[in-house]
Design an enzyme around this catalytic site. Structure first.
Site, short mmCIF file in Angstrom:
data_model
loop_
_atom_site.label_atom_id
_atom_site.label_comp_id
_atom_site.label_asym_id
_atom_site.label_seq_id
_atom_site.Cartn_x
_atom_site.Cartn_y
_atom_site.Cartn_z
CD GLU A 101 1.46 1.73 -2.29
OE1 GLU A 101 1.04 2.90 -2.32
OE2 GLU A 101 1.87 1.19 -1.24
CB CYS A 108 -9.81 0.64 4.30
SG CYS A 108 -11.41 -0.10 4.56
CB CYS A 114 -10.31 -3.51 3.00
SG CYS A 114 -10.21 -2.38 1.61
#
Ligand SMILES: [Zn+2]
Ligand SMILES: [Zn+2]
Length: 171
Positions: free
Chosen positions: A130, A140, A144
């Site tokens: 967040e 993404c 990740c």
């Protein structure tokens, strides 16, 4: 950045989050502090027929405290939702504030024995995800922390760090 705990949030969890990630916070935000007073659960946020709380009221409550800091992160131990979604782990405004909801990060929510390590890892991932949005990152597809989590399995699978592409975007 300022972290706000809504009533009922375990503060030891938030303290641990900041203590164990000091370097990360300093690198990406000038400073991080934890607001000393709990924020009240916003009136009208509870929806009885769902037994859940509307996320936008919590983001609004953070906005009311935005004068204290450039960004605010709210942590709430209540089950949140937004229209169109059954639930959310968290929500963020690009360049603004973010909120993370804890209940669905606990094993016990799914009838399993609680595991503090797993709970803490999930909390770290949701917070970094967040806050990535707060800093302007979008979802993404690399390995990740900015991968979109549709389920807890997605959260458990992704790392708690940004990929090289996202780090480049941040810097
Ligand atoms: Zn996201
Ligand atoms: Zn990435």
């Amino acid at each position: 950045m300022c972290i706000f705990c809504f009533e009922g949030t375990p503060r030891e969890l938030v303290d641990r989050l900041v203590d164990t990630n000091q370097d990360w916070f300093k690198r990406h935000f000038t400073e991080v502090l934890i607001h000393s007073e709990d924020l009240a659960v916003p009136e009208w946020s509870f929806v009885a027929n769902r037994q859940q709380y509307k996320a936008r009221f919590f983001l609004q409550a953070l906005e009311d405290h935005a004068y204290l800091s450039n960004h605010a992160l709210g942590v709430v131990d209540l089950d949140l939702f937004v229209p169109d979604l059954n639930f959310i782990f968290g929500s963020a405004q690009f360049g603004g504030n973010a909120i993370v909801a804890l209940p669905r990060l606990r094993q016990s929510f799914y009838g399993l024995p609680n595991d503090d390590t797993i709970f803490f890892q999930r909390t770290v991932k949701e917070v970094f995800h967040e806050l990535g949005h707060v800093m302007g990152l979008r979802h993404c597809t690399n390995y990740c922390v900015m991968q979109f989590s549709n389920s807890l399995a997605d959260t458990d699978h992704k790392p708690d760090t940004y990929c090289k592409d996202c780090i480049r975007r941040l810097e």
